[in-house]
Write a protein that holds these residues in place. Structure first.
Motif, PDB file in Angstrom:
ATOM      1  N   ALA A 125     102.457 -65.071  10.644  1.00 19.33           N
ATOM      2  CA  ALA A 125     103.044 -65.535   9.520  1.00 19.33           C
ATOM      3  C   ALA A 125     104.408 -65.957   9.973  1.00 19.33           C
ATOM      4  CB  ALA A 125     103.182 -64.294   8.554  1.00 19.33           C
ATOM      5  N   LEU A 126     104.906 -65.353  10.924  1.00 17.58           N
ATOM      6  CA  LEU A 126     106.312 -65.953  11.374  1.00 17.58           C
ATOM      7  C   LEU A 126     106.051 -67.280  11.837  1.00 17.58           C
ATOM      8  CD1 LEU A 126     109.285 -65.278  11.392  1.00 17.58           C
ATOM      9  CD2 LEU A 126     108.739 -64.036  13.642  1.00 17.58           C
ATOM     10  N   GLU A 127     105.212 -67.426  12.794  1.00 14.38           N
ATOM     11  CA  GLU A 127     104.775 -68.590  13.527  1.00 14.38           C
ATOM     12  C   GLU A 127     104.672 -69.881  12.568  1.00 14.38           C
ATOM     13  OE1 GLU A 127     102.767 -66.523  17.217  1.00 14.38           O
ATOM     14  OE2 GLU A 127     101.516 -67.797  15.760  1.00 14.38           O
ATOM     15  N   VAL A 128     103.795 -69.486  11.420  1.00 15.78           N
ATOM     16  CA  VAL A 128     103.668 -70.790  10.468  1.00 15.78           C
ATOM     17  C   VAL A 128     104.829 -70.936   9.734  1.00 15.78           C
ATOM     18  CG1 VAL A 128     102.448 -71.016   8.457  1.00 15.78           C
ATOM     19  CG2 VAL A 128     101.041 -69.961  10.209  1.00 15.78           C
ATOM     20  N   LYS A 129     105.726 -69.926   9.070  1.00 20.94           N
ATOM     21  CA  LYS A 129     106.645 -70.101   8.562  1.00 20.94           C
ATOM     22  C   LYS A 129     107.853 -70.885   9.238  1.00 20.94           C
ATOM     23  CE  LYS A 129     106.388 -66.375   5.188  1.00 20.94           C
ATOM     24  NZ  LYS A 129     106.889 -65.599   4.315  1.00 20.94           N
ATOM     25  N   ILE A 130     107.803 -70.635  10.481  1.00 26.84           N
ATOM     26  CA  ILE A 130     109.172 -71.345  11.280  1.00 26.84           C
ATOM     27  C   ILE A 130     108.555 -72.680  11.496  1.00 26.84           C
ATOM     28  CG2 ILE A 130     109.935 -71.321  13.747  1.00 26.84           C
ATOM     29  CD1 ILE A 130     110.150 -68.471  13.700  1.00 26.84           C
ATOM     30  N   ALA A 131     107.394 -73.001  11.976  1.00 24.22           N
ATOM     31  CA  ALA A 131     106.757 -74.410  12.073  1.00 24.22           C
ATOM     32  C   ALA A 131     106.927 -75.027  10.804  1.00 24.22           C
ATOM     33  CB  ALA A 131     105.351 -74.199  12.590  1.00 24.22           C
ATOM     34  N   ASP A 132     106.670 -74.609   9.700  1.00 19.43           N
ATOM     35  CA  ASP A 132     106.815 -75.370   8.496  1.00 19.43           C
ATOM     36  C   ASP A 132     108.158 -75.955   8.192  1.00 19.43           C
ATOM     37  OD1 ASP A 132     104.097 -74.912   8.022  1.00 19.43           O
ATOM     38  OD2 ASP A 132     104.399 -73.180   6.406  1.00 19.43           O
ATOM     39  N   ALA A 133     109.120 -75.009   8.541  1.00 23.03           N
ATOM     40  CA  ALA A 133     110.535 -75.153   8.147  1.00 23.03           C
ATOM     41  C   ALA A 133     111.045 -76.229   9.156  1.00 23.03           C
ATOM     42  CB  ALA A 133     111.325 -73.875   8.291  1.00 23.03           C
ATOM     43  N   LEU A 134     110.677 -76.052  10.441  1.00 23.79           N
ATOM     44  CA  LEU A 134     111.131 -77.178  11.559  1.00 23.79           C
ATOM     45  C   LEU A 134     110.464 -78.504  11.234  1.00 23.79           C
ATOM     46  CD1 LEU A 134     111.480 -74.888  14.574  1.00 23.79           C
ATOM     47  CD2 LEU A 134     113.239 -75.756  13.021  1.00 23.79           C
ATOM     48  N   GLU A 135     109.110 -78.475  10.642  1.00 26.78           N
ATOM     49  CA  GLU A 135     108.584 -79.850  10.309  1.00 26.78           C
ATOM     50  C   GLU A 135     109.123 -80.572   9.413  1.00 26.78           C
ATOM     51  OE1 GLU A 135     103.801 -81.471  10.004  1.00 26.78           O
ATOM     52  OE2 GLU A 135     104.409 -79.444   9.080  1.00 26.78           O
ATOM     53  N   ALA A 136     109.587 -79.712   8.250  1.00 30.98           N
ATOM     54  CA  ALA A 136     110.138 -80.112   7.196  1.00 30.98           C
ATOM     55  C   ALA A 136     111.414 -80.908   7.362  1.00 30.98           C
ATOM     56  CB  ALA A 136     110.389 -79.127   5.960  1.00 30.98           C
ATOM     57  N   GLU A 137     112.381 -80.217   8.342  1.00 34.75           N
ATOM     58  CA  GLU A 137     113.509 -80.640   8.732  1.00 34.75           C
ATOM     59  C   GLU A 137     113.452 -81.925   9.672  1.00 34.75           C
ATOM     60  OE1 GLU A 137     117.808 -79.077  10.511  1.00 34.75           O
ATOM     61  OE2 GLU A 137     116.115 -77.640   9.832  1.00 34.75           O
ATOM     62  N   PHE A 138     112.645 -81.916  10.448  1.00 30.61           N
ATOM     63  CA  PHE A 138     112.514 -82.978  11.521  1.00 30.61           C
ATOM     64  C   PHE A 138     111.392 -83.821  11.557  1.00 30.61           C
ATOM     65  CE2 PHE A 138     114.754 -79.103  13.472  1.00 30.61           C
ATOM     66  CZ  PHE A 138     116.159 -79.850  13.713  1.00 30.61           C
ATOM     67  N   GLY A 139     110.233 -83.763  10.772  1.00 37.04           N
ATOM     68  CA  GLY A 139     109.386 -84.568  10.629  1.00 37.04           C
ATOM     69  C   GLY A 139     108.166 -84.365  11.707  1.00 37.04           C
ATOM     70  N   VAL A 140     108.425 -83.423  12.651  1.00 35.49           N
ATOM     71  CA  VAL A 140     107.394 -83.242  13.813  1.00 35.49           C
ATOM     72  C   VAL A 140     107.047 -81.805  13.839  1.00 35.49           C
ATOM     73  CG1 VAL A 140     106.844 -83.366  16.055  1.00 35.49           C
ATOM     74  CG2 VAL A 140     108.222 -85.048  15.252  1.00 35.49           C
ATOM     75  N   ARG A 141     105.796 -81.304  13.900  1.00 34.14           N
ATOM     76  CA  ARG A 141     105.420 -79.863  13.806  1.00 34.14           C
ATOM     77  C   ARG A 141     105.553 -79.463  15.279  1.00 34.14           C
ATOM     78  NH1 ARG A 141     103.805 -76.556   9.971  1.00 34.14           N
ATOM     79  NH2 ARG A 141     102.779 -74.863  10.478  1.00 34.14           N
ATOM     80  N   PRO A 142     106.402 -78.561  15.533  1.00 38.08           N
ATOM     81  CA  PRO A 142     106.167 -77.677  16.856  1.00 38.08           C
ATOM     82  C   PRO A 142     105.164 -76.867  16.687  1.00 38.08           C
ATOM     83  CG  PRO A 142     107.829 -76.848  15.345  1.00 38.08           C
ATOM     84  CD  PRO A 142     107.159 -78.042  14.606  1.00 38.08           C
ATOM     85  N   VAL A 143     104.879 -76.448  18.106  1.00 33.72           N
ATOM     86  CA  VAL A 143     103.955 -75.406  18.240  1.00 33.72           C
ATOM     87  C   VAL A 143     104.998 -74.197  18.415  1.00 33.72           C
ATOM     88  CG1 VAL A 143     102.466 -74.342  19.975  1.00 33.72           C
ATOM     89  CG2 VAL A 143     102.298 -76.911  19.568  1.00 33.72           C
ATOM     90  N   ILE A 144     104.720 -73.000  17.640  1.00 33.08           N
ATOM     91  CA  ILE A 144     105.710 -71.898  17.716  1.00 33.08           C
ATOM     92  C   ILE A 144     104.589 -70.927  18.416  1.00 33.08           C
ATOM     93  CG2 ILE A 144     107.143 -70.340  16.495  1.00 33.08           C
ATOM     94  CD1 ILE A 144     108.271 -72.998  16.592  1.00 33.08           C
ATOM     95  N   SER A 145     105.389 -69.873  19.192  1.00 29.75           N
ATOM     96  CA  SER A 145     104.790 -68.577  19.613  1.00 29.75           C
ATOM     97  C   SER A 145     105.618 -67.469  19.420  1.00 29.75           C
ATOM     98  CB  SER A 145     104.278 -68.815  21.216  1.00 29.75           C
ATOM     99  OG  SER A 145     103.746 -67.692  21.543  1.00 29.75           O
ATOM    100  N   CYS A 146     105.271 -66.380  18.523  1.00 33.08           N
ATOM    101  CA  CYS A 146     105.908 -65.194  18.435  1.00 33.08           C
ATOM    102  C   CYS A 146     104.993 -64.007  18.937  1.00 33.08           C
ATOM    103  CB  CYS A 146     106.303 -64.950  17.169  1.00 33.08           C
ATOM    104  SG  CYS A 146     107.344 -66.485  16.217  1.00 33.08           S
ATOM    105  N   SER A 147     105.677 -63.231  19.611  1.00 32.65           N
ATOM    106  CA  SER A 147     105.062 -61.988  20.227  1.00 32.65           C
ATOM    107  C   SER A 147     105.453 -60.752  19.487  1.00 32.65           C
ATOM    108  CB  SER A 147     105.372 -61.966  21.770  1.00 32.65           C
ATOM    109  OG  SER A 147     106.703 -61.672  21.944  1.00 32.65           O
ATOM    110  N   GLU A 148     106.456 -60.861  18.541  1.00 30.91           N
ATOM    111  CA  GLU A 148     107.132 -59.537  17.805  1.00 30.91           C
ATOM    112  C   GLU A 148     106.950 -59.920  16.417  1.00 30.91           C
ATOM    113  OE1 GLU A 148     110.491 -58.156  19.323  1.00 30.91           O
ATOM    114  OE2 GLU A 148     109.863 -57.904  21.429  1.00 30.91           O
ATOM    115  N   GLU A 149     106.873 -58.768  15.604  1.00 32.39           N
ATOM    116  CA  GLU A 149     106.999 -59.053  14.167  1.00 32.39           C
ATOM    117  C   GLU A 149     108.569 -59.146  13.901  1.00 32.39           C
ATOM    118  OE1 GLU A 149     106.522 -54.291  12.960  1.00 32.39           O
ATOM    119  OE2 GLU A 149     105.086 -55.815  12.324  1.00 32.39           O
TER     120      GLU A 149
END
Length: 136
Positions: A38-62
C-alpha cells in the motif's frame, strides 16, 4: 436526523453508558501500520501527480502508524531500473477515527551508492609535490 426521547431514567443511563462505550472504543482505536504494498502505491501516486511520471517504488518494511515514524523505500524508473534513489516516508499525522495515516515523502537528491560532491573548506596541498624554500 431522528431524535428519540427516553422516558425512564434507567433507559437514559443505559443509553449514556452505551454512548460512552462507543466513544471510548473509537478514541482508543488502534491504527494499523501502512503495509509495504500500500505504501508503494501511495508514494508512486503522489510522485506521479507531482512530476507527471510514475516511478517504480519498492518498500520492504511497513510504515508504523505513529507520528514521526519513518521508513525508507527505493525509487527507480522503467527506463533506468539500475539507478536507485532512496525515498523516505515520514508520518506527519494519524487519525484514529478514520484510520488514516498521513505522511511526507522525500526523494534523495543523489542515487543510492553514489557519492555526493564533496565541499572543500580550504585548498589542500598535494602530499607528493615538492615544496620550494627560499634561501635568501
Amino acid at each position: 436526523m431522528r431524535t428519540t426521547r427516553l422516558r425512564t431514567p434507567a433507559g437514559a443511563a443505559a443509553c449514556l453508558v452505551a454512548v460512552a462505550a462507543l466513544l471510548g472504543c473509537s478514541q482508543e482505536r488502534s491504527v494499523e501500520p501502512v503495509a509495504p504494498d500500500a505504501l508503494e502505491v501511495k508514494i508512486a501516486d503522489a510522485l506521479e501527480a507531482e512530476f507527471g511520471v510514475r516511478p517504480v517504488i519498492s518498500c520492504s518494511e511497513e510504515l508504523p502508524a505513529e507520528a514521526g515514524a519513518e521508513t525508507t523505500c527505493e525509487l527507480t524508473t522503467e527506463d533506468d531500473p539500475d539507478t536507485v534513489f532512496p525515498v523516505t516516508a515520514t508520518v506527519t499525522a494519524v487519525d484514529s477515527g478514520s484510520g488514516e495515516v498521513e505522511f511526507d515523502v522525500e526523494v534523495a537528491e543523489v542515487p543510492q551508492d553514489s557519492e555526493a560532491p564533496q565541499e572543500q573548506d580550504s585548498p589542500t596541498e598535494e602530499p607528493d609535490s615538492p615544496t620550494e624554500e627560499s634561501t635568501d
